[in-house]
Design a protein around this motif. Structure first.
Motif, PDB file in Angstrom:
ATOM      1  N   VAL A   7       3.705 -11.929  -4.015  1.00 41.32           N
ATOM      2  CA  VAL A   7       3.712 -10.688  -3.238  1.00 41.32           C
ATOM      3  C   VAL A   7       3.800  -9.503  -4.190  1.00 41.32           C
ATOM      4  CG1 VAL A   7       4.942  -9.367  -1.477  1.00 41.32           C
ATOM      5  CG2 VAL A   7       4.841 -11.855  -1.310  1.00 41.32           C
ATOM      6  N   SER A   8       2.931  -8.532  -3.978  1.00 38.93           N
ATOM      7  CA  SER A   8       2.934  -7.318  -4.785  1.00 38.93           C
ATOM      8  C   SER A   8       4.110  -6.443  -4.372  1.00 38.93           C
ATOM      9  CB  SER A   8       1.620  -6.570  -4.572  1.00 38.93           C
ATOM     10  OG  SER A   8       1.673  -5.315  -5.180  1.00 38.93           O
ATOM     11  N   LEU A   9       4.879  -5.994  -5.335  1.00 39.52           N
ATOM     12  CA  LEU A   9       6.048  -5.167  -5.012  1.00 39.52           C
ATOM     13  C   LEU A   9       5.699  -3.747  -4.615  1.00 39.52           C
ATOM     14  CD1 LEU A   9       8.822  -6.162  -7.557  1.00 39.52           C
ATOM     15  CD2 LEU A   9       8.801  -6.454  -5.086  1.00 39.52           C
ATOM     16  N   ASP A  10       4.541  -3.248  -5.028  1.00 33.80           N
ATOM     17  CA  ASP A  10       4.223  -1.859  -4.701  1.00 33.80           C
ATOM     18  C   ASP A  10       3.730  -1.681  -3.268  1.00 33.80           C
ATOM     19  OD1 ASP A  10       1.901  -3.200  -5.380  1.00 33.80           O
ATOM     20  OD2 ASP A  10       0.957  -1.479  -6.327  1.00 33.80           O
ATOM     21  N   ASN A  11       3.127  -2.721  -2.667  1.00 36.68           N
ATOM     22  CA  ASN A  11       2.635  -2.559  -1.294  1.00 36.68           C
ATOM     23  C   ASN A  11       2.941  -3.748  -0.384  1.00 36.68           C
ATOM     24  OD1 ASN A  11       0.831  -4.442  -2.258  1.00 36.68           O
ATOM     25  ND2 ASN A  11      -0.875  -3.016  -2.382  1.00 36.68           N
ATOM     26  N   TYR A  12       3.620  -4.755  -0.906  1.00 37.38           N
ATOM     27  CA  TYR A  12       4.018  -5.962  -0.169  1.00 37.38           C
ATOM     28  C   TYR A  12       2.845  -6.758   0.397  1.00 37.38           C
ATOM     29  CZ  TYR A  12       8.751  -4.294  -0.666  1.00 37.38           C
ATOM     30  OH  TYR A  12       9.943  -3.857  -1.190  1.00 37.38           O
ATOM     31  N   LEU A  13       1.666  -6.607  -0.208  1.00 34.24           N
ATOM     32  CA  LEU A  13       0.539  -7.446   0.174  1.00 34.24           C
ATOM     33  C   LEU A  13       0.676  -8.784  -0.537  1.00 34.24           C
ATOM     34  CD1 LEU A  13      -2.428  -4.910  -0.080  1.00 34.24           C
ATOM     35  CD2 LEU A  13      -1.284  -5.703   1.978  1.00 34.24           C
ATOM     36  N   ILE A  14       0.199  -9.832   0.097  1.00 33.08           N
ATOM     37  CA  ILE A  14       0.218 -11.150  -0.528  1.00 33.08           C
ATOM     38  C   ILE A  14      -0.983 -11.208  -1.470  1.00 33.08           C
ATOM     39  CG2 ILE A  14       0.087 -13.639  -0.168  1.00 33.08           C
ATOM     40  CD1 ILE A  14       1.421 -13.161   2.574  1.00 33.08           C
ATOM     41  N   LYS A 107      -2.450  -6.347   8.534  1.00 32.32           N
ATOM     42  CA  LYS A 107      -1.378  -5.643   9.237  1.00 32.32           C
ATOM     43  C   LYS A 107      -0.614  -4.719   8.286  1.00 32.32           C
ATOM     44  CE  LYS A 107       1.044  -7.882  12.320  1.00 32.32           C
ATOM     45  NZ  LYS A 107       1.862  -8.930  12.962  1.00 32.32           N
ATOM     46  N   ARG A 108      -0.366  -5.172   7.041  1.00 33.34           N
ATOM     47  CA  ARG A 108       0.330  -4.327   6.067  1.00 33.34           C
ATOM     48  C   ARG A 108      -0.463  -3.064   5.777  1.00 33.34           C
ATOM     49  NH1 ARG A 108       4.984  -3.282   5.297  1.00 33.34           N
ATOM     50  NH2 ARG A 108       4.573  -2.294   3.327  1.00 33.34           N
ATOM     51  N   LYS A 109      -1.779  -3.224   5.561  1.00 36.04           N
ATOM     52  CA  LYS A 109      -2.627  -2.063   5.262  1.00 36.04           C
ATOM     53  C   LYS A 109      -2.633  -1.082   6.426  1.00 36.04           C
ATOM     54  CE  LYS A 109      -5.672  -4.291   1.964  1.00 36.04           C
ATOM     55  NZ  LYS A 109      -7.017  -4.798   1.691  1.00 36.04           N
ATOM     56  N   LEU A 110      -2.729  -1.605   7.630  1.00 34.37           N
ATOM     57  CA  LEU A 110      -2.732  -0.737   8.807  1.00 34.37           C
ATOM     58  C   LEU A 110      -1.384  -0.042   8.978  1.00 34.37           C
ATOM     59  CD1 LEU A 110      -4.736  -2.960  11.302  1.00 34.37           C
ATOM     60  CD2 LEU A 110      -5.508  -0.837  10.228  1.00 34.37           C
ATOM     61  N   MET A 126      -7.227  -5.716  15.955  1.00 42.41           N
ATOM     62  CA  MET A 126      -8.242  -6.483  16.675  1.00 42.41           C
ATOM     63  C   MET A 126      -9.650  -5.994  16.328  1.00 42.41           C
ATOM     64  SD  MET A 126      -6.603  -8.830  18.011  1.00 42.41           S
ATOM     65  CE  MET A 126      -8.007  -9.605  18.774  1.00 42.41           C
ATOM     66  N   GLU A 127      -9.824  -4.683  16.246  1.00 41.12           N
ATOM     67  CA  GLU A 127     -11.131  -4.134  15.884  1.00 41.12           C
ATOM     68  C   GLU A 127     -11.524  -4.560  14.476  1.00 41.12           C
ATOM     69  OE1 GLU A 127     -10.783   0.080  16.458  1.00 41.12           O
ATOM     70  OE2 GLU A 127     -10.766  -0.107  18.651  1.00 41.12           O
ATOM     71  N   TYR A 128     -10.575  -4.523  13.560  1.00 39.73           N
ATOM     72  CA  TYR A 128     -10.849  -4.927  12.184  1.00 39.73           C
ATOM     73  C   TYR A 128     -11.243  -6.399  12.128  1.00 39.73           C
ATOM     74  CZ  TYR A 128     -10.404  -5.047   7.105  1.00 39.73           C
ATOM     75  OH  TYR A 128     -10.670  -5.176   5.770  1.00 39.73           O
TER      76      TYR A 128
END
Length: 140
Positions: A7-14, A107-110, A126-128
């Motif tokens: 997990v990236s600490l700057d944005n919590y993306l996997i 979901k994190r990006k949104l 859902m659209e994405y």
């Protein structure tokens, strides 16, 4: 079976994941190497320290009492997989985890785009998914 999450600490993306029957240094290397981090924070498992030493990356051990980014993702993954009663093949587990990672990162990006608007992301999510289904789920 073990699931490793980076997990990236700057944005919590996997950033990466591994599903393995082993919890060893080789699996830690396979998890860490593609991410090219400058620093790895991990629990006390020596495999991470050995992998970081091999890859010449700084490593720091964090107490399991601290709510780590990875540990909090593990609880989300546990909730996601509870709806399954079992997997017949390892490949099914990997595909399921890929789906979790894709959904989590979207979901994190949104959420980063709409801070505080937790409910507002359902429709954009859902659209994405509809608009990017083929590229997101092109597992191979």
């Amino acid at each position: 079976m073990y699931v490793f999450l980076a997990v990236s600490l700057d944005n919590y993306l996997i950033a990466n994941f591994r599903v393995s029957l082993n919890r060893d240094t080789l699996e830690a290397i396979k998890l860490i190497f593609p991410c090219q981090p400058k620093l790895v924070l991990s629990d006390g498992l020596t495999s991470y320290a050995q992998a970081c030493e091999y890859l010449n990356i700084s490593h720091k051990t964090i107490s399991s009492r601290v709510n780590q980014a990875v540990e909090s993702r593990n609880s989300l993954l546990a909730m996601f997989t509870q709806i399954r009663r079992g997997f017949k093949k390892l490949s099914n587990v990997i595909e399921y985890i890929k789906a979790f990672v894709v959904l989590h990162n979207i979901k994190r990006k949104l959420r980063m785009q709409e801070p505080g608007g937790w409910v507002k992301i359902q429709r954009p999510l859902m659209e994405y998914l509809v608009n990017h289904f083929e590229e997101l789920f092109a597992f191979g």
